[in-house]
Every structure is written in C-alpha cells, then in structure tokens.
Design a protein around this motif. Structure first.
Motif, PDB file in Angstrom:
ATOM      1  N   THR A  75       0.821  -1.228   0.000  1.00  0.00           N
ATOM      2  CA  THR A  75       0.000   0.000   0.000  1.00  0.00           C
ATOM      3  C   THR A  75       0.853   1.277   0.000  1.00  0.00           C
ATOM      4  N   ALA A  76       2.171   1.124   0.199  1.00  0.00           N
ATOM      5  CA  ALA A  76       3.033   2.325   0.165  1.00  0.00           C
ATOM      6  C   ALA A  76       3.585   2.588  -1.238  1.00  0.00           C
ATOM      7  N   TYR A  77       3.341   1.702  -2.200  1.00  0.00           N
ATOM      8  CA  TYR A  77       3.866   1.949  -3.556  1.00  0.00           C
ATOM      9  C   TYR A  77       3.357   3.304  -4.064  1.00  0.00           C
ATOM     10  N   PHE A  87      14.506  -0.978  -0.803  1.00  0.00           N
ATOM     11  CA  PHE A  87      13.208  -0.475  -1.278  1.00  0.00           C
ATOM     12  C   PHE A  87      12.070  -1.289  -0.665  1.00  0.00           C
ATOM     13  N   VAL A  88      12.192  -2.617  -0.759  1.00  0.00           N
ATOM     14  CA  VAL A  88      11.114  -3.479  -0.246  1.00  0.00           C
ATOM     15  C   VAL A  88      11.000  -3.304   1.273  1.00  0.00           C
ATOM     16  N   ALA A 121       7.998  -1.099   5.808  1.00  0.00           N
ATOM     17  CA  ALA A 121       8.018  -0.273   7.012  1.00  0.00           C
ATOM     18  C   ALA A 121       6.922   0.801   6.945  1.00  0.00           C
ATOM     19  N   LEU A 122       6.595   1.237   5.722  1.00  0.00           N
ATOM     20  CA  LEU A 122       5.619   2.318   5.562  1.00  0.00           C
ATOM     21  C   LEU A 122       4.205   1.821   5.277  1.00  0.00           C
ATOM     22  N   GLY A 123       4.120   0.697   4.597  1.00  0.00           N
ATOM     23  CA  GLY A 123       2.799   0.251   4.138  1.00  0.00           C
ATOM     24  C   GLY A 123       2.481  -1.157   4.591  1.00  0.00           C
ATOM     25  N   HIS A 124       1.432  -1.686   4.011  1.00  0.00           N
ATOM     26  CA  HIS A 124       1.005  -3.053   4.326  1.00  0.00           C
ATOM     27  C   HIS A 124       0.991  -3.882   3.051  1.00  0.00           C
ATOM     28  N   ALA A 125       1.299  -5.142   3.186  1.00  0.00           N
ATOM     29  CA  ALA A 125       1.062  -6.068   2.077  1.00  0.00           C
ATOM     30  C   ALA A 125      -0.444  -6.274   1.994  1.00  0.00           C
ATOM     31  N   ALA A 126      -0.962  -6.285   0.770  1.00  0.00           N
ATOM     32  CA  ALA A 126      -2.418  -6.387   0.627  1.00  0.00           C
ATOM     33  C   ALA A 126      -2.783  -7.110  -0.660  1.00  0.00           C
ATOM     34  N   ASP A 139       8.398  -3.817 -16.439  1.00  0.00           N
ATOM     35  CA  ASP A 139       9.130  -3.796 -15.169  1.00  0.00           C
ATOM     36  C   ASP A 139      10.620  -4.063 -15.355  1.00  0.00           C
ATOM     37  N   TYR A 140      10.976  -4.847 -16.404  1.00  0.00           N
ATOM     38  CA  TYR A 140      12.381  -5.238 -16.631  1.00  0.00           C
ATOM     39  C   TYR A 140      13.303  -4.016 -16.826  1.00  0.00           C
ATOM     40  N   LEU A 141      12.718  -2.857 -17.133  1.00  0.00           N
ATOM     41  CA  LEU A 141      13.548  -1.660 -17.328  1.00  0.00           C
ATOM     42  C   LEU A 141      14.039  -1.100 -15.998  1.00  0.00           C
ATOM     43  N   LEU A 142      13.313  -1.415 -14.908  1.00  0.00           N
ATOM     44  CA  LEU A 142      13.623  -0.777 -13.628  1.00  0.00           C
ATOM     45  C   LEU A 142      13.890  -1.815 -12.543  1.00  0.00           C
ATOM     46  N   ASN A 143      12.825  -2.463 -12.083  1.00  0.00           N
ATOM     47  CA  ASN A 143      12.950  -3.518 -11.084  1.00  0.00           C
ATOM     48  C   ASN A 143      11.654  -4.322 -11.113  1.00  0.00           C
ATOM     49  N   GLY A 144      11.712  -5.556 -10.664  1.00  0.00           N
ATOM     50  CA  GLY A 144      10.536  -6.433 -10.803  1.00  0.00           C
ATOM     51  C   GLY A 144       9.476  -6.129  -9.766  1.00  0.00           C
ATOM     52  N   SER A 145       8.627  -5.156 -10.053  1.00  0.00           N
ATOM     53  CA  SER A 145       7.541  -4.848  -9.106  1.00  0.00           C
ATOM     54  C   SER A 145       6.388  -4.168  -9.837  1.00  0.00           C
TER      55      SER A 145
END
Ligand SMILES: Cc1cc2nc3c(=O)[nH]c(=O)nc-3n(C[C@H](O)[C@H](O)[C@H](O)COP(=O)(O)OP(=O)(O)OC[C@H]3O[C@@H](n4cnc5c(N)ncnc54)[C@H](O)[C@@H]3O)c2cc1C
Length: 415
Positions: A61-63, A185-186, A191-196, A386-392
């Motif tokens: 949720t912090a993305y 980053f992860v 630390a800031l958000g929640h997995a959802a 995503d392959y241009l930056l990071n897998g997310s």
C-alpha cells in the motif's frame, strides 16, 4: 483532431498504464495483446469457487505509483498482518512487526529469530530508510542482499530465520543475490505500508486500470511476431504501420536484434491446496526455515474470505525451485506441510498448480525510474515493462507512465 496512432504491445500493467497516460494527453491508443485477457503476470482464475492468483503476489500500500493509479477502497484491499509466522521442523513462532515496529516486538518472541542487537538494528534501518527517497535508495552502490545484511551487522541467526525465507519469497531466488537496492526499497515499503490483496484477487488491479480507459481499443489474441521500424508484423501475417509503438513486453520477444540481451528470468511454482480449516487462522504469511521445497505459505481466505466461496480454506504454497513432476512435487509438498502443521498429509487436497517460467526479470542494474529519453529506442519505438527498472508492480506502472510521457513530449515538440 486525430492524433498519431500509437500501438502498445502487451496489456500487462505497464501497457495499461501507458494507455491511460496517453488517453489523458488526448491520444486513442490501440493495445495488441497476445493472450485472451488483460493483466499479464497479474491474473486471478476462479476454480471450483476458489480464487487463484497466478503466483502468490501482493500489492504494497506504500507503492507511490499504485496510489496514483488505483483506488484502494474500490479494490476493497485486504491487508496482511505485518510480520510472519515462522515454521521449522519442531516449532512455529510468530514475529509480529519486525519491519514497522521492531522495538515493540516482545523480547521472548524476537529471541526465537534473532538477538537484541538485531532488534535495534532493525529499528535503525527502518528509521534510516524512511528518511531516504526511493530515488536515493536506487542510486546507492549495490551489493548482493546477503552481503549487505552481513555488513550491516545482522546476526547469522536472524539472517537464516527471518531474512532468508522472507526475501527469498519476494526475490524468487534462494541465495539473496538480488541487489541491496531492491532489499532497501522493499524493506522501506514494508516499514511504511502493508502487504495487501484486493478482496477478489490480484487480477482486480489490471481490471481497475482497464475500467479507467475510455478511448483505448484492445485486440486480444493478437500476437506480435516482430517489429521492424514502424511496422508491426503479427503472427497471423498481418502488418500494421504505426506512428509510434510502445513495446510493453520484454523486447527480445518482438525485436530480433535484442535477442540474447536478457538473463534468464526468475521462475516460481505456486501450488494451491484446500484444507478443512486454516492452521494459521490469521491473515499472515507463513515462512518455512531452512532448505525445503515450501518457501512460504498463506491461507488466502484468512486474508480475504472471498478467495474461498465454500467452507474449505485455500492454501497458497510457493516453491522456488523443483524439477519434480507435478504428481511427485505435490506429494512431497503435502508431506512437508504435514511436518510443519501436524495435519495429516492426505488432508491437504491439491487443487491446481502454476509453473511460472517468467515471474520476475533477472536484472543487474536496478533502478527506480528513468529519464524520458532512455525509453525511446527510435523516433517510433518506445519501451515499457518492469524489466527496465525492477521487478515490481510499482516499476511496471512507472515504466508505462514514462513511455507515454516520452511520446507526448516528443509529439509536442514536433506539432
Ligand atoms: C509469481 C509472481 C509474484 C510476484 N510478486 C510480486 C509482488 O509481491 N509485488 C510486486 O510488486 N510485484 C510482484 N510481481 C511482479 C509484477 O507482477 C510484475 O512486475 C508486473 O505484473 C509486470 O507487468 P508488465 O506490464 O511489465 O509485464 P507483463 O505482466 O509480463 O505484461 C506483458 C504482456 O504482454 C503480452 N505479450 C507478451 N508477448 C507478446 C507478443 N509477442 N505480442 C502481444 N502481446 C504479448 C503478455 O501476454 C502480457 O499480457 C510478481 C510477479 C509474479 C509472476
């Protein structure tokens, strides 16, 4: 006024976000999608009343980009309790909030995974990362995550008991060779958000993006074979001439000159079982310590009851590597599940498995964002994915937005 015809190859998250941004600038893009549906790597099937995501994945949720493009309330996001339940052969223990509130984790509980200094280091890392921007994190020197953890002074115990099982499941690789930039980053996101997950599965995310499109056309089962200049050659023999093209799929698949430029991607196997009742009974991720087939497990209906319509619980199991045949793998996994839970192996009823060959790109140089000029290969061809930056999910969205902005920018300069 009819603007240029922009074609987008791929209706994954990056392609859909690119279309959305192009629409905002007045374009009416056309998406060419090889499969019969949107979402790419983010899909949910309904099987016998259960919702099965294609591979266990979560939205954080912090993305920052997700906050821009998604209405979290509309998705009815269901959050995981922070932390994890850690299973080893003899025992299981809950570590409640190690990345958000490490100092609040009760000493006794923490002592099972690490020592007091680990706890203090978790706290200082959380504080440090919260102060750094994502761009700063991704411009630091990169070392393999395992080395980073050792250099930071974490004990071998917490590395084995917590960091390895937790981050293996995120990086989809066993040795934590992934760049420390991604780790930081992860860690910061947790630390800031929640997995959802959305109430009705991860597939709701691309569906919500698609709903925001009004002038984009999507052609399904329209596989692109090759792109040459501004000509798009389809598998069915047709050739489309475009003004501009966004390639929102790893480009070696459609541009012969780029073949061999990418390392083999990260794979994963996701097995679904049903069980009369969850043995965790809380919306939490379960991690299995040590070298096992099962890396992590979650009862999805503990997180969102809609994942199971009936009265059985739905267990999602992630296996990082195995060459076993489906039947043998299922049997081994059932035995491991019995070992950690005390529930008989045969009670874990196998529902379905997903062998995902392309789960995450395998990247050396991870980035948070890129300048507009970099995603432009020629005047006609732009890259997203995503392959241009990071897998997310965050990176897929950023890349789609950047490609669209590059086209709009270039169009404005020439018109
Ligand atoms: C198992 C798993 C777990 C993950 N876990 C997380 C997580 O927890 N958190 C997170 O942030 N991210 C996670 N991810 C990553 C996230 O799902 C991806 O980063 C994101 O979905 C990538 O989107 P994309 O648009 O870049 O690519 P894709 O989703 O791969 O989209 C590419 C699209 O192009 C289409 N296509 C391919 N070739 C052609 C062709 N020749 N012609 C036409 N169309 C074509 C494909 O069908 C697809 O629809 C996970 C991914 C997987 C698979």
């Amino acid at each position: 006024m009819e603007k240029e015809k922009v074609y987008i190859v791929g209706a994954g998250v990056s392609g859909l976000v690119a279309a959305l941004e192009l629409e905002k600038a007045g374009f009416s893009p056309i998406i060419l999608e090889g499969s019969d549906t949107i979402g790419g790597r983010m899909k949910t099937d309904e099987v016998d009343g259960f919702l099965l995501d294609h591979g266990f994945q979560v939205l954080n949720t912090a993305y920052p980009e997700a906050k821009k493009y998604l209405d979290f309330q509309g998705l009815k996001l269901k959050t995981f309790d922070p932390g994890a339940v850690i299973f080893d052969e003899k025992d299981s223990y809950l570590i409640s909030d190690p990345m958000r509130n490490p100092l609040k984790v009760v000493g006794m509980a923490f002592s099972k995974v690490g020592n007091f200094l680990d706890k203090v280091k978790m706290f200082s890392l959380t504080q440090e990362l919260k102060k750094q921007s994502n761009e700063e994190i991704f411009s630091k020197p990169a070392v393999p995550t395992l080395q980073y953890l050792k250099d930071y002074g974490f004990s071998p115990t917490i590395i084995e008991n917590f960091f390895k099982p937790f981050f293996r499941g995120i990086f989809l690789e066993k040795h934590l060779n992934t760049s420390s930039r991604m780790f930081e980053f992860v860690f910061k996101m947790f630390a800031l958000g929640h997995a959802a997950v959305p109430e009705k599965g991860m597939g709701e995310i691309p569906k919500m993006l698609r709903k925001q499109l009004s002038s984009t056309q999507i052609y399904f089962e329209t596989r692109v074979k090759e792109i040459q200049g501004n000509a798009i050659h389809l598998e069915n023999g047709e050739v489309i001439i475009a003004d501009r093209i966004i390639v929102a799929v790893q480009p070696d698949r459609v541009m012969k000159q780029l073949q061999g430029q990418f390392a083999p991607s990260r794979k994963v196997i996701n097995l679904y079982f049903t069980l009369q009742k969850s043995f965790m009974a809380r919306p939490m991720i379960g991690l299995v310590k040590g070298d096992h087939l099962v890396n992590n497990l979650v009862f999805m209906d503990d997180v969102s009851p809609a994942y199971s319509k009936g009265d059985r619980s739905l267990l999602s199991v992630t296996v990082l590597e195995s060459d076993l045949e489906e039947k043998d793998l299922v049997k081994e996994v059932q035995l491991e599940l019995a070992g950690i839970s005390g529930v008989k192996a045969e009670y874990f009823k196998y529902l379905k498995g997903y062998w995902i060959d392309y789960a995450l790109p395998n990247l050396d140089d991870l980035r948070y964002s890129m300048p507009l000029t970099e995603c432009k290969i020629t005047d006609q061809v732009y890259l997203a994915g995503d392959y241009l930056l990071n897998g997310s999910i965050n990176a897929a969205m950023t890349s789609g937005r950047t490609a669209a902005e590059a086209i709009v920018h270039s169009y404005m300069r020439t018109h």
